[in-house]
Motif scaffolding. Structure first.
Motif, short mmCIF file in Angstrom:
data_model
loop_
_atom_site.label_atom_id
_atom_site.label_comp_id
_atom_site.label_asym_id
_atom_site.label_seq_id
_atom_site.Cartn_x
_atom_site.Cartn_y
_atom_site.Cartn_z
N PHE A 1 -0.35 -1.74 -4.95
CA PHE A 1 0.37 -1.47 -6.05
C PHE A 1 1.32 -2.71 -6.58
N TYR B 1 1.95 9.46 -2.43
CA TYR B 1 0.90 9.14 -3.42
C TYR B 1 1.23 9.84 -4.67
N THR C 1 0.79 -1.43 0.14
CA THR C 1 0.01 -0.02 -0.16
C THR C 1 0.88 1.25 -0.02
N ASN D 1 1.28 7.80 -7.85
CA ASN D 1 0.44 8.13 -9.03
C ASN D 1 1.21 8.36 -10.48
N PRO E 1 -6.15 -4.55 -9.33
CA PRO E 1 -7.83 -4.48 -9.68
C PRO E 1 -8.63 -4.19 -8.54
N ASP E 2 -8.44 -4.65 -7.32
CA ASP E 2 -9.18 -4.34 -6.22
C ASP E 2 -8.79 -3.16 -5.36
N LEU E 3 -7.98 -2.40 -6.08
CA LEU E 3 -7.36 -1.22 -5.35
C LEU E 3 -6.84 -1.28 -4.02
N SER E 4 -6.28 -2.33 -3.75
CA SER E 4 -5.62 -2.90 -2.23
C SER E 4 -4.13 -2.56 -2.32
N ARG F 1 -1.97 -0.14 -10.34
CA ARG F 1 -3.01 -0.45 -9.14
C ARG F 1 -3.54 -1.73 -9.48
#
Length: 101
Positions: A74, A53, A37, A57, A69-72, A67
Motif C-alpha cells: 500500500f 485488512y 504490506t 480496504n 499496481p503489482d499488489l505488493s 494498492r
C-alpha cells in the motif's frame, strides 16, 4: 444527515475507537512508506490481521490509500495529498491560524 456529511456516515458510541485505528493504520503506511504490506502494518500496530485488512480496504475505497499496481503493498493516496495541499503546510510549514466566525 446534513449536507456536510455523506449519508453513509454513522457516528455511534464505538466509532471513536474505529476512527483512531484507521488513523493509526494511515500513519503507519506513511511511516513505512510505499510498499508496506498489510501484514507489516498489522504486526507493527499489534492489530488483528482481519481488522487491519478491513481498515486498509476502507482507506483504499475512500482514496486515502492505494494498492500498488503489482499488489505488493500500500501507499498514500490522492486524498492525503489533497489534505496536504488544502492545509497549506507543504515543506513542513505549519498552517497559519484562521479567524473563526
Amino acid at each position: 444527515m446534513t449536507a456536510d456529511r455523506p449519508d453513509d456516515v454513522d457516528l455511534r458510541a464505538r466509532q471513536p475507537k474505529a476512527v483512531r485505528s484507521a488513523l493509526a493504520v494511515l500513519e503507519e503506511v506513511a511511516r513505512c512508506g510505499p510498499g508496506v504490506t498489510g501484514l507489516e502494518v498489522s504486526r507493527n500496530l499489534g492489530l488483528p490481521k482481519a481488522t487491519t485488512y478491513r481498515l486498509l480496504n476502507l482507506l483504499v475505497e475512500d482514496e486515502y490509500l492505494v494498492r500498488l499496481p503489482d499488489l505488493s503493498g500500500f501507499a498514500l493516496g490522492r486524498k492525503v495529498e489533497l489534505l496536504v495541499r488544502l492545509s497549506g503546510t507543504g515543506e513542513g510549514r505549519p498552517a497559519a491560524p484562521r479567524d473563526r466566525i
